[in-house]
Motif scaffolding. Structure first.
Motif, PDB file in Angstrom:
ATOM      1  N   ARG A  24       0.996  -1.647   0.269  1.00 18.90           N
ATOM      2  CA  ARG A  24       0.021  -0.470  -0.191  1.00 18.90           C
ATOM      3  C   ARG A  24       1.135   0.794   0.087  1.00 18.90           C
ATOM      4  N   GLU A  25       1.648   1.584   0.650  1.00 16.24           N
ATOM      5  CA  GLU A  25       2.609   2.606   0.965  1.00 16.24           C
ATOM      6  C   GLU A  25       3.902   2.693  -0.492  1.00 16.24           C
ATOM      7  N   THR A  29       3.327   5.680  -1.988  1.00 17.18           N
ATOM      8  CA  THR A  29       4.644   6.771  -3.006  1.00 17.18           C
ATOM      9  C   THR A  29       4.255   7.322  -5.053  1.00 17.18           C
ATOM     10  N   VAL A  32       1.916   9.396  -5.685  1.00 15.37           N
ATOM     11  CA  VAL A  32       2.229  11.624  -5.200  1.00 15.37           C
ATOM     12  C   VAL A  32       2.796  11.294  -5.582  1.00 15.37           C
ATOM     13  N   ALA A  33       4.135  10.478  -5.985  1.00 16.22           N
ATOM     14  CA  ALA A  33       4.978  10.902  -7.396  1.00 16.22           C
ATOM     15  C   ALA A  33       4.201  11.564  -8.665  1.00 16.22           C
TER      16      ALA A  33
END
Lengths: 123, 130
Positions: A24-25, A29, A32-33
């Motif tokens: 999930r993280e 990421t 977001v990028a």
């Protein structure tokens, strides 16, 4: 698989959808990028290939699951998805089992990926 | 060279936070710059304002603060990872209706976009993980 212009970010996903928050993280990421206009490649390796298995539900521990996030990748223009061919085989998966179109790649071509990205993050 | 550190491990559980701190001190001593330390996943525990280890053990939270004061290194904490683990600065505590707060400057709560930024901007991003 080299690119004339290096892409910004390679996110390597090595964990399955349940059991830890790594997948999930890693996906967060990547999103977001991409939202900041970065070019992102996702590479599913090892157990991480199970993230792509179709028809997954939320986990019994109250996890939201990652299928919904994977469905958002296209909207964020994350369209370069690579999946480790030998890991698919190891888990008995074929391309028809996957919820998204991903390019199966050999370990030899995986080895070339980090050099064609400016930043590599492993989850 | 311009460095940044990504710290993913909780303090005291394993070696990673200690190693990250020693690496930070060493590269600064050698004349390099340390722009940012980014705390993510369990690493956010390094920002716990109320941490009170035994007095004869290194105080990692204070050590990060001292590093930041001395060298201007930004201490950025992933806000999503922090809130989940009860690490809130004054503003977030007020916003969530919580009494007290557990993160204070020079640690700052920030988004994952910052991690991407420093990763692309700095010459080296070094990860310390459990």
């Amino acid at each position: 698989m080299s690119h004339a212009k290096p892409r910004d970010l390679l996110v390597i996903l090595r964990r399955g959808p349940h059991g830890s928050s790594q997948l999930r993280e890693g996906l967060d990421t990547a999103l977001v990028a991409a939202a900041f206009g970065r070019t992102v490649t996702l590479l599913f390796m090892g157990e991480g290939v199970t993230a792509l298995v179709a028809d997954q539900k939320a986990g019994p521990l109250g996890q939201k699951g990652t299928a919904a996030t994977l469905e958002m990748l296209e909207m964020y223009d994350i369209d370069r998805l690579l999946v480790e061919a030998s890991a698919l085989e190891q888990f008995g998966l074929g391309e028809e089992d996957l919820m998204l179109e991903a390019t199966a790649v050999s370990q030899a071509s995986i080895a070339l990926e980090p050099a064609s990205h400016r930043l590599v993050l492993v989850f | 060279m311009r460095y940044a550190i990504l710290l993913l491990a909780a303090p005291y559980t394993n070696q990673a936070s200690h190693s990250a701190l020693r690496f930070a001190r060493t590269l600064l001593a050698r004349g390099h710059q340390l722009e940012t330390v980014f705390f993510y996943q369990e690493g956010v525990q390094n920002a716990a304002r109320l941490a009170s280890p035994p007095q004869d053990e290194p105080h990692l939270v204070d050590a990060w603060s001292a590093l930041s004061r001395e060298h201007g290194t930004a201490l950025q904490v992933c806000i999503a990872a922090a809130l989940r683990r009860g690490l809130l600065d004054e503003r977030e505590a007020a916003r969530h209706g919580k009494q007290g707060y557990s993160v204070e400057p020079p640690f700052e709560l920030t988004g994952l976009g910052q991690l991407i930024d420093i990763g692309l901007r700095c010459d080296r991003l070094i990860t310390f993980a459990p």
